[in-house]
Design an enzyme around this catalytic site. Structure first.
Site, short mmCIF file in Angstrom:
data_model
loop_
_atom_site.label_atom_id
_atom_site.label_comp_id
_atom_site.label_asym_id
_atom_site.label_seq_id
_atom_site.Cartn_x
_atom_site.Cartn_y
_atom_site.Cartn_z
N LEU A 1 0.87 -1.17 0.00
CA LEU A 1 0.00 0.00 0.00
C LEU A 1 0.90 1.22 0.00
O LEU A 1 1.96 1.22 0.65
CB LEU A 1 -0.89 0.04 1.26
CG LEU A 1 -2.06 -0.93 1.37
CD1 LEU A 1 -2.79 -0.70 2.70
CD2 LEU A 1 -3.03 -0.79 0.22
N ASP A 2 0.50 2.27 -0.70
CA ASP A 2 1.26 3.52 -0.64
C ASP A 2 1.31 4.02 0.79
O ASP A 2 0.40 3.76 1.60
CB ASP A 2 0.62 4.59 -1.53
CG ASP A 2 0.74 4.27 -3.01
OD1 ASP A 2 1.60 3.45 -3.37
OD2 ASP A 2 -0.04 4.84 -3.80
N ARG A 3 2.34 4.78 1.08
CA ARG A 3 2.53 5.29 2.44
C ARG A 3 1.32 6.06 2.94
O ARG A 3 0.90 5.94 4.10
CB ARG A 3 3.77 6.18 2.48
CG ARG A 3 4.12 6.71 3.86
CD ARG A 3 5.42 7.49 3.82
NE ARG A 3 5.80 7.96 5.15
CZ ARG A 3 6.91 8.63 5.42
NH1 ARG A 3 7.76 8.89 4.43
NH2 ARG A 3 7.18 9.01 6.64
#
EC number: 5.4.99.-
Length: 322
Positions: free
Chosen positions: A148-150
């Site tokens: 998942l993106d940050r």
């Protein structure tokens, strides 16, 4: 300076730098060489490991390999001398506990908060996986099943067994399972349901920052967008990933003229500043639902994670303004 700590089942620790040869067994088979080295050479900076791979210092069966090479039983890995940071500058990973949505002997599903990277690298010393390992020192195996993106919150799967990890990777590679997200975008979305299929291509900015754009030379990508609620100048959308490209939802929506609120790469600085003044200091993208077969038993699993309170407050505010 001390050497990196070695796996107890592979080789003992030495006082002086030396080349080491590690034979791959059942538990290591199937791992990418870069992930294997990250576990084996705990504390060594990630950039050093990738440089050693690129320079041919890391070899498998006496041959050069790429970072994505997958190890096989019986492979012999040449590990060059690699050092930890100075003893007076220890690399400390603080343990962390994340909300657990589901856990059994094979997998762990957590609700990841926004602002936390899933792993260290690219200027981040550590992420979710390193903190979980620090919090669970007795766990023999913990690996990310996906990313998942940050700044994206929501459901994240961690494998607790190699067989489970391989099963999850096979399932995702073959397009199995369903990943659903919620996103607040700028603009009044028109269609109740729409398929976005623009190909996506990775590129680097002049400063070396990774970005993605719609490009005919890119890889095929498919996102299914559904309307959930209109708020005048903003819309709450559902997004289902049918492929798993980097920044896929963010780029597909931005390219369609509906950037995600708070997106610092593909959105507006003015919009981000406005919502920050309302208390939203993040991107409004949340992994809310996962539907997968269990990687070991095949039983159907459905996981859900509600929108975080700050996102709900923003929707309440938009509802009142509407």
């Amino acid at each position: 300076m001390p050497l990196f700590p070695m796996s107890k089942t592979v080789i003992a620790k030495h006082d002086n730098p030396s080349v080491r040869f590690v034979e791959i067994g059942d538990e290591q088979a199937g791992q990418r060489i870069d992930n294997f080295l990250l576990r084996l050479c705990k504390g060594v900076p990630k950039s050093h490991l990738y440089k050693a791979i690129r320079n041919g210092e890391v070899r498998v069966n006496k041959g050069r390999i790429a970072a994505d090479y997958r190890l096989e039983i019986g492979d012999t890995v040449r590990v060059p001398p690699l050092r930890l940071p100075r003893s007076d500058e220890p690399r400390r990973v603080p343990p962390a506990v994340f909300p657990v949505v589901f856990e059994d002997e094979a997998i762990l599903v957590i609700d990841k908060p926004a602002g936390v990277a899933v792993h260290g690298g690219s200027g981040v010393s550590f992420g979710v996986i390193e903190q979980l390992r620090a919090a669970r020192p007795d766990a023999s195996f913990l690996e990310l099943a996906h990313r998942l993106d940050r700044e994206t919150s929501g459901l994240l799967i961690i494998a607790k067994k190699r067989k489970a990890l391989l099963g999850l990777h096979d399932m995702m590679r073959e397009g199995g399972g369903r990943k659903h997200y919620q996103a607040l975008v700028v603009g009044d979305w028109v269609n109740d349901k729409q398929h976005l299929r623009q190909p996506l291509l990775k590129w680097l900015t002049a400063s070396g920052e990774r970005r993605v754009k719609v490009d005919a030379q890119g890889k095929a990508a498919h996102t299914i967008i559904t309307m959930q609620k209109r708020y005048g100048r903003h819309s709450l959308l559902g997004a289902e990933l049918r492929t798993g490209r980097t920044h896929q939802i963010r780029v597909h929506l931005a390219a369609s003229g509906y950037p995600i609120v708070g997106d610092d790469k593909y959105g507006s600085d003015e919009v981000r500043a406005y919502f920050a003044s309302l208390g939203l200091n993040r991107m409004f993208l949340h992994a809310c639902r996962l539907e997968i077969p269990h990687p070991l038993t095949g039983d159907p699993l459905v996981f859900r994670a509600d929108l975080p309170p700050v996102c709900l407050r923003i929707l309440d505010y938009l509802e009142q303004r509407r």
